[in-house]
Design a protein around this motif. Structure first.
Motif, PDB file in Angstrom:
ATOM      1  N   LEU A 122       4.927   1.316 -11.982  1.00 27.66           N
ATOM      2  CA  LEU A 122       3.783   0.450 -11.724  1.00 27.66           C
ATOM      3  C   LEU A 122       3.977  -0.907 -12.378  1.00 27.66           C
ATOM      4  CD1 LEU A 122       0.990   0.769 -10.299  1.00 27.66           C
ATOM      5  CD2 LEU A 122       0.045   0.722 -12.573  1.00 27.66           C
TER       6      LEU A 122
ATOM      7  N   LEU B 203      -7.922   6.770  -9.499  1.00 29.42           N
ATOM      8  CA  LEU B 203      -6.879   5.896  -8.958  1.00 29.42           C
ATOM      9  C   LEU B 203      -7.500   4.609  -8.451  1.00 29.42           C
ATOM     10  CD1 LEU B 203      -4.688   8.489  -7.096  1.00 29.42           C
ATOM     11  CD2 LEU B 203      -4.145   7.281  -9.191  1.00 29.42           C
TER      12      LEU B 203
ATOM     13  N   GLU C  19       2.817   1.714  -3.399  1.00 30.46           N
ATOM     14  CA  GLU C  19       2.043   2.218  -4.516  1.00 30.46           C
ATOM     15  C   GLU C  19       1.530   3.635  -4.245  1.00 30.46           C
ATOM     16  OE1 GLU C  19       0.135  -0.226  -7.319  1.00 30.46           O
ATOM     17  OE2 GLU C  19       2.290  -0.060  -7.295  1.00 30.46           O
TER      18      GLU C  19
ATOM     19  N   PHE D 260      -8.319  -1.243  -5.332  1.00 36.07           N
ATOM     20  CA  PHE D 260      -7.235  -2.207  -5.155  1.00 36.07           C
ATOM     21  C   PHE D 260      -7.753  -3.499  -4.536  1.00 36.07           C
ATOM     22  CE2 PHE D 260      -3.923  -3.883  -2.246  1.00 36.07           C
ATOM     23  CZ  PHE D 260      -3.102  -4.403  -3.231  1.00 36.07           C
ATOM     24  N   LEU D 261      -8.700  -3.387  -3.646  1.00 31.81           N
ATOM     25  CA  LEU D 261      -9.193  -4.572  -2.953  1.00 31.81           C
ATOM     26  C   LEU D 261      -9.821  -5.549  -3.953  1.00 31.81           C
ATOM     27  CD1 LEU D 261      -9.451  -5.635  -0.046  1.00 31.81           C
ATOM     28  CD2 LEU D 261     -11.808  -4.872  -0.141  1.00 31.81           C
TER      29      LEU D 261
ATOM     30  N   VAL E 150      -3.440  -3.565 -16.309  1.00 27.53           N
ATOM     31  CA  VAL E 150      -3.596  -2.504 -15.311  1.00 27.53           C
ATOM     32  C   VAL E 150      -2.819  -1.264 -15.752  1.00 27.53           C
ATOM     33  CG1 VAL E 150      -3.023  -1.856 -12.956  1.00 27.53           C
ATOM     34  CG2 VAL E 150      -4.062  -4.050 -13.403  1.00 27.53           C
ATOM     35  N   LEU E 151      -1.683  -1.497 -16.399  1.00 25.39           N
ATOM     36  CA  LEU E 151      -0.882  -0.363 -16.880  1.00 25.39           C
ATOM     37  C   LEU E 151      -1.642   0.439 -17.915  1.00 25.39           C
ATOM     38  CD1 LEU E 151       2.686  -1.755 -17.406  1.00 25.39           C
ATOM     39  CD2 LEU E 151       1.731  -0.571 -15.479  1.00 25.39           C
TER      40      LEU E 151
ATOM     41  N   LEU F 252      -4.167   2.443 -16.175  1.00 31.37           N
ATOM     42  CA  LEU F 252      -3.609   3.613 -15.511  1.00 31.37           C
ATOM     43  C   LEU F 252      -3.355   4.719 -16.525  1.00 31.37           C
ATOM     44  CD1 LEU F 252      -2.557   4.703 -12.820  1.00 31.37           C
ATOM     45  CD2 LEU F 252      -0.294   4.197 -13.652  1.00 31.37           C
ATOM     46  N   TYR F 253      -2.889   4.330 -17.716  1.00 31.98           N
ATOM     47  CA  TYR F 253      -2.562   5.351 -18.703  1.00 31.98           C
ATOM     48  C   TYR F 253      -3.793   6.177 -19.063  1.00 31.98           C
ATOM     49  CZ  TYR F 253      -1.158   7.673 -22.932  1.00 31.98           C
ATOM     50  OH  TYR F 253      -0.901   8.637 -23.873  1.00 31.98           O
TER      51      TYR F 253
ATOM     52  N   LEU G  82      -9.792  12.407  -8.885  1.00 33.54           N
ATOM     53  CA  LEU G  82      -8.495  11.727  -8.868  1.00 33.54           C
ATOM     54  C   LEU G  82      -8.593  10.457  -8.031  1.00 33.54           C
ATOM     55  CD1 LEU G  82      -5.463  11.904  -9.652  1.00 33.54           C
ATOM     56  CD2 LEU G  82      -5.092  12.969  -7.450  1.00 33.54           C
TER      57      LEU G  82
ATOM     58  N   TYR H 218       4.160  11.462  -8.821  1.00 33.71           N
ATOM     59  CA  TYR H 218       3.659  11.732 -10.175  1.00 33.71           C
ATOM     60  C   TYR H 218       3.153  13.171 -10.277  1.00 33.71           C
ATOM     61  CZ  TYR H 218      -0.334  12.048 -13.347  1.00 33.71           C
ATOM     62  OH  TYR H 218      -1.259  12.483 -14.242  1.00 33.71           O
TER      63      TYR H 218
ATOM     64  N   LEU I 176      -4.975   8.295 -16.220  1.00 33.25           N
ATOM     65  CA  LEU I 176      -4.085   9.445 -16.011  1.00 33.25           C
ATOM     66  C   LEU I 176      -4.349  10.530 -17.040  1.00 33.25           C
ATOM     67  CD1 LEU I 176      -0.547   8.135 -15.056  1.00 33.25           C
ATOM     68  CD2 LEU I 176      -2.323   9.073 -13.613  1.00 33.25           C
TER      69      LEU I 176
ATOM     70  N   LEU J 250       4.031   4.850 -15.035  1.00 38.09           N
ATOM     71  CA  LEU J 250       3.779   3.576 -15.706  1.00 38.09           C
ATOM     72  C   LEU J 250       4.929   2.605 -15.491  1.00 38.09           C
ATOM     73  CD1 LEU J 250       2.145   4.586 -19.081  1.00 38.09           C
ATOM     74  CD2 LEU J 250       1.075   3.729 -17.030  1.00 38.09           C
TER      75      LEU J 250
ATOM     76  N   ALA K 286      -6.701  12.584 -15.362  1.00 40.51           N
ATOM     77  CA  ALA K 286      -6.055  13.291 -14.252  1.00 40.51           C
ATOM     78  C   ALA K 286      -5.170  14.420 -14.783  1.00 40.51           C
ATOM     79  CB  ALA K 286      -5.227  12.310 -13.431  1.00 40.51           C
ATOM     80  N   ASN K 287      -4.459  14.156 -15.868  1.00 42.99           N
ATOM     81  CA  ASN K 287      -3.613  15.196 -16.455  1.00 42.99           C
ATOM     82  C   ASN K 287      -4.437  16.400 -16.862  1.00 42.99           C
ATOM     83  OD1 ASN K 287      -1.303  13.752 -16.221  1.00 42.99           O
ATOM     84  ND2 ASN K 287      -1.458  12.843 -18.230  1.00 42.99           N
TER      85      ASN K 287
ATOM     86  N   VAL L 183       0.842  -1.196   0.000  1.00 48.76           N
ATOM     87  CA  VAL L 183       0.000   0.000   0.000  1.00 48.76           C
ATOM     88  C   VAL L 183       0.881   1.253   0.000  1.00 48.76           C
ATOM     89  CG1 VAL L 183      -1.593   1.344   1.394  1.00 48.76           C
ATOM     90  CG2 VAL L 183      -2.018  -1.062   1.017  1.00 48.76           C
TER      91      VAL L 183
ATOM     92  N   ILE M  92      -5.021   1.465  -7.636  1.00 52.62           N
ATOM     93  CA  ILE M  92      -3.870   1.887  -6.836  1.00 52.62           C
ATOM     94  C   ILE M  92      -4.297   1.912  -5.368  1.00 52.62           C
ATOM     95  CG2 ILE M  92      -2.208   3.739  -6.450  1.00 52.62           C
ATOM     96  CD1 ILE M  92      -1.906   2.755  -9.184  1.00 52.62           C
ATOM     97  N   PRO M  93      -3.608   1.191  -4.482  1.00 56.68           N
ATOM     98  CA  PRO M  93      -3.963   1.307  -3.071  1.00 56.68           C
ATOM     99  C   PRO M  93      -3.598   2.686  -2.547  1.00 56.68           C
ATOM    100  CG  PRO M  93      -1.969   0.010  -3.322  1.00 56.68           C
ATOM    101  CD  PRO M  93      -2.468   0.319  -4.703  1.00 56.68           C
ATOM    102  N   PRO M  94      -4.179   3.169  -1.478  1.00 61.49           N
ATOM    103  CA  PRO M  94      -5.157   2.503  -0.639  1.00 61.49           C
ATOM    104  C   PRO M  94      -6.597   2.729  -1.069  1.00 61.49           C
ATOM    105  CG  PRO M  94      -4.473   4.534   0.393  1.00 61.49           C
ATOM    106  CD  PRO M  94      -3.763   4.459  -0.919  1.00 61.49           C
TER     107      PRO M  94
END
Lengths: 524, 501
Positions: A177, B391, A147, B402-403, B428-429, B432-433, B387, A154, B436, A174, B439-440, A144, B396-398
């Motif tokens: 990760l 995430l 990450e 993620f769980l 997952v990558l 995330l991209y 955000l 970032y 993001l 990336l 987010a960006n 946790v 992404i934890p927490p």
């Protein structure tokens, strides 16, 4: 009674971030003061840990000291616990983190003008995340923190970075990760393996230490690779280093300091804390070890050679990190106590000297807004104090005797020599090249007449800037002249680690055919 | 035949929701335009009362109950899903009030249809008889067809509704065909009896395979798995944003409940036949959806593809479950993974849609990526919450997401699917991209308009609930894991546990 000092150290920065949320964003002075107070407070609170830890530095009865929490008090259903604890290795890295965290926040005083509140909030959250990584004794908790720390970094790169910040920030996120999700699979495998052996589901790292070495070589090698990728990207080892120059060049100065000083250490820390004790048969395997040493040496030489060619000061320092961290991984995979303790000490040294180097570059950048080496020349005439401090830190970074870098590199090379003299022989050119690129940089930037008229009126260090360097210079001399206390702190954990690796490697079922849970086939 | 008191109690939540739906339709006739918020309040009260009724069932009948000629099985599994549907509906109602006002489509039918679709979902989750499941499915589907096309002046909305209707009706037809074949083969419509009959049959009987295939097409269509996903991006983009959010969580959860009921109850003996197909579908779903999402510039469409990708992850947990022996850790964690994922997903995805809904202003549609540019300076709280949701979606934890991912990866490891697990973490990558990217836009890009974003009270409540749930489930998941264990009867024996044995 449990001592809660680790939790207090861990959550002080987070508390600061929380307090900052209630300060109006327009009141920049108040925000800066509060952030600095909490950062300094975080450092001061960690100081009592020094005498407390010193008193039990040789205590071999318990591997981890100041343990608090329990193995599954957080999420009993899956066996995850809030469990913290440190040994000599993590103790040094924690002290480094609290110190560098304070210095970075102090150094941002004038550098950050936009979105000040956000900046400090994310920075303080990052600080808690980093400390958590070094303290966690529970794999779930560790993951946790590992990450969660990526998000503030970032944003620090992405919002307050240079012109190519977006690219650098996404690449950083990336890349890191990629490694950590594979590590997650590895963690889950260890977790499940522990259950198959003992019937207990737990993420507790001390418990996993007992079962993980029993994993047969055929599966363990894949697990090692999964962990290796996570840590090698973080270190970064050649050829996984390509995110580093981008991230460093685009990050704000304080971000670079933390990135180089602390974040990179998480990779080496991961090797020491997890890869070595979990997979002793794999790391003792000559092929795997050969690859690790080979990549380290390539990293040392390659990083140094690329540094020689850089036109941008920050990029030069960034590539020099690749070279220096190569020494650290070399020391780790020498797999003897000399190499390992040298490696951990060198990690601290690298945090001190490279952190200082990034601050040095940042100071020139704040004044001139360029990092091109060609723009400078003769700076020692206008900024004498600055030039002196730069000289000290350069010498420390290249490993001059009486300064910290020498002690670390010498010990690592001694350890590597004991293991195999050829390894040391291949790594030594790295030291020479380090002297070359640093001295050449110094000559081009500081010596000679002031060639560029823009450099004539540069202001020397302000007291605040001097304050940021003071602890680093003191530590550089201290470790260089009298490193004995540091080695004493490292002695017990490192010896124990080496002992268990060798014991477990002997007892583990090398090349066993029957994997209890591996090799069941992939999809069906 | 008279109804027993238990049966009355079991159907009470559905009856109560139906009464509220019809009541809203009546009241809507008499309230003036500026009082239309009464409809929303009524719908919200209806959901709350239904929640109370479900809680009463939970207390009064701890072992669940069965009724209506053994067609309605209200076990803990059903109750778990009922709570999810009600939570999704309640949050969607909070999101809708101001949005409908801006769209100038403030009609009572909207809320009435929403409640009716929840009734349909409840039948799907609690149905143990294929006729009841099918009726529930159609009630839900027809309500959502109308809701998707609710913005009658918007061409995109009309197009989406028509596409969804045509494809949905088609898939329902195929599904009904499969169910009728099952009835023909086994002579019963009760899933437990079907299971008994199927287990005595040759699993390679061609008619049985056809029945399985057609049933699965219907099920996979409803959860929007590739290659049966084409309706989803269009429907999600065209629908009113609040309905998109509702569809992506509640409707999807209902489809999953139905899928689990049919494949785990009725057709469980065939799991060696259908699991290989699910492997293929899961890989295709993750690959296709993640790749398609990378290039989207419309946030609603992007989140539509992302929700398809999430279905892919859940299907992986299903694979882990289908290939392990019942009762082993791989099986249990796979099943738990799906349920936890659906719960977590309900909150984080609705939260993300709530933020996008709030971007809808009088003159801005607000569903392009550019509309999010510089959101941080226009609405800092919303940007930070977004955000958090992103995430969480990325795992992404927490944050809570993620769980869900944790359980899915764990079940894959436990059932020995290392390659599938590696593939899943690789995607997952990708996820995330593209998260993001949003987010960006919010944090790093400069805003195109500078005025601050007004946020209604209902929206604040919706955002607050979803954000709180996302954080709490992520940081202290213990009670939520327990609730899933409870719903699966892992702690005590129940009907599901009996089937799993």
């Amino acid at each position: 009674m449990q001592s809660h000092i680790l939790s207090i150290i861990l959550f002080t920065p987070l508390l600061g971030a929380f307090v900052l949320l209630f300060v109006p964003g327009t009141n920049k002075a108040a925000i800066r003061w509060i952030a600095n107070i909490f950062a300094l407070g975080g450092f001061l609170i960690s100081l009592p840990l020094v005498p407390m830890f010193w008193a039990q530095r040789f205590d071999a009865t318990q591997q981890f000291k100041f343990v608090e929490g329990a193995t599954n008090n957080w999420i009993p259903s899956i066996g995850a616990g809030y469990m913290l604890g440190i040994d000599g290795i993590s103790f040094l890295l924690i002290m480094l983190t609290t110190l560098l965290g304070w210095i970075s926040i102090l150094s941002s005083w004038a550098a950050i003008e936009e979105r000040v509140k956000e900046y400090y909030v994310w920075f303080l959250i990052l600080q808690t995340g980093m400390l958590g990584v070094f303290m966690a004794l529970d794999f779930f908790l560790f993951f946790v923190f590992w990450e969660a720390m990526l998000v503030p970094m970032y944003l620090l790169i992405g919002i307050w970075g240079g012109p190519r910040k977006l690219y650098a920030a996404i690449k950083f996120f990336l890349y890191t990760l990629l490694g950590s999700v594979l590590m997650l699979l590895g963690i889950l495998f260890l977790y499940f393996h522990h259950h198959t052996v003992t019937g207990v589901f737990t993420f507790s790292i001390p418990d996993l230490y007992k079962t993980a070495p029993q994993i047969p070589f055929a599966s363990a090698v894949w697990l090692f690779l999964a962990f290796f990728l996570a840590f090698a990207i973080k270190v970064p080892m050649f050829p996984f280093h390509t995110w580093l120059p981008d991230a460093h060049v685009e990050a704000p100065t304080a971000g670079s300091v933390i990135l180089a000083g602390v974040l990179l250490k998480m990779g080496t820390y991961g090797f020491v804390r997890f890869s070595l004790p979990f997979f002793p048969s794999v790391v003792m395997d000559s092929r795997v070890r050969g690859w690790m040493i080979g990549l380290s040496i390539v990293g040392i030489i390659y990083g140094a050679l690329v540094s020689l060619m850089q036109k941008d000061m920050k990029k030069l320092v960034a590539y020099s990190s690749v070279s220096h961290l190569g020494f650290c991984t070399l020391g780790i995979f020498a797999l003897n106590s000399t190499g390992l303790s040298g490696s951990v000490l060198q990690q601290v040294n690298h945090g001190i000297s490279t952190g200082a180097l990034f601050l040095i570059v940042g100071i020139l950048y704040e004044r001139r807004h360029t990092r091109e080496i060609a723009e400078y020349g003769g700076i020692s005439n206008v900024m004498p104090v600055y030039a002196t401090i730069t000289m000290i830190m350069f010498l420390s970074s290249m490993g001059l005797p009486l300064l910290n870098g020498f002690v670390g590199e010498f010990t690592i090379l001694a350890g590597a020599y004991t293991a195999n003299w050829k390894w040391a022989a291949w790594a030594v050119p790295g030291v020479i090249l380090a002297a070359a690129y640093l001295l050449w940089l110094y000559q081009r930037v500081f010596f000679g007449p002031v060639t560029n008229p823009k450099n004539e009126k540069l202001q020397d260090l302000t007291p605040r800037e001097l304050l940021t360097f003071a602890p680093l210079v003191i530590l550089a001399f201290w470790i260089g002249i009298y490193p004995k206390p540091f080695f004493q702190i490292l002695e017990q954990p490192v010896n124990q680690l080496v002992q268990t690796i060798h014991d477990n490697a002997k007892n583990s079922p090398v090349n066993a055919q029957a994997a209890p849970l591996g090799e069941k086939g992939s999809n069906r | 035949m008279g109804l027993s008191p238990t049966e009355y109690r079991l159907m009470l939540p559905m009856v109560e929701l139906t009464i509220f739906a019809l009541g809203i339709l009546l009241i809507d006739l008499i309230v003036p335009r500026e009082w239309k918020w009464i409809n929303a309040t009524g719908a919200f009260m209806g959901v709350l009362f239904a929640g109370v009724c479900v809680a009463q069932i939970q207390w009064a009948l701890p072992r669940g109950g069965i009724g209506f000629l053994n067609s309605l099985l209200v076990d803990r599994f059903a109750i778990y899903f009922w709570y999810l549907f009600l939570a999704g509906a309640a949050i969607a109602i909070l999101m809708s009030v101001r949005y409908l006002d801006i769209e100038n489509e403030h009609h009572g039918e909207y809320y009435a249809l929403m409640l009716l679709s929840v009734v349909g979902m409840m039948c799907m989750a609690a149905g143990i008889d294929i006729v009841l499941i099918f009726i529930g499915l159609e009630l839900m589907a027809i309500s959502t067809y109308v809701l998707v096309g609710f913005l009658r002046r918007d061409r995109r909305s009309n197009e989406a509704a028509l596409k969804y209707l045509l494809l949905g009706a088609f898939s329902s037809g195929i599904f009904a065909y499969g169910l009728s074949l099952l009835y023909g083969l086994t002579g019963t419509t009760n899933l437990l009896l079907i299971q008994r009959a199927v287990s005595r049959m040759d699993p390679h009987n061609p008619v049985l395979i056809i029945a399985l295939l057609t049933t699965m097409v219907g099920l996979l269509f409803k959860i929007a798995a590739i290659p049966f996903h084409q309706w989803a991006p269009d429907a999600y983009e065209g629908a009113p944003t609040s309905i998109t959010g509702f569809m992506s969580v509640a409707v999807k959860a209902a489809a999953w409940a139905m899928l689990l009921r049919i494949l785990l109850f009725g057709l469980f003996p065939l799991r060696t036949v259908y699991t290989p197909m699910i492997v293929f579908v899961a890989i295709a779903t993750m690959t296709g959806a993640n790749l398609a999402a990378l290039t989207q510039n419309n946030t609603k469409r992007l989140l539509a593809y992302s929700s398809i990708a999430h279905v892919g992850y859940m299907l992986l947990a299903f694979v882990a479950m289908g290939t392990s022996q019942p009762g082993t850790p791989g099986f249990l964690d796979g099943l738990k993974g799906i349920l936890i994922y659906l719960m977590v997903y309900t909150f984080m995805n609705l939260g993300a849609f709530a933020v996008i809904t709030s971007l809808r202003q009088r003159d801005v549609i607000g569903d392009e990526l550019d509309d999010l540019a510089g959101l941080y300076s226009r609405a800092p709280a919303e940007a930070v919450l977004m955000l958090l949701f992103l995430l969480s979606l990325a795992g992404i934890p927490p944050a809570a997401g993620f769980l869900g991912k944790y359980y899915i990866f764990l079940s894959l490891i436990e059932s020995g699917h290392y390659v599938l697990a590696s593939l899943a973490v690789f995607y997952v990558l990708f996820g995330l991209y593209y998260y993001l990217k949003i987010a960006n836009a919010m944090f790093i890009c400069q805003p195109l308009v500078s005025e601050r974003l007004p946020i209604s009270l209902g929206m604040r409540a919706a955002l607050g609930i979803t954000a709180l749930a996302t954080i709490v489930i992520g940081v202290y998941p213990e009670p939520f894991i327990r609730s899933v264990n409870w719903s699966l009867g892992i702690a005590q024996a129940s009907h599901v546990a009996a089937v799993m044995k």
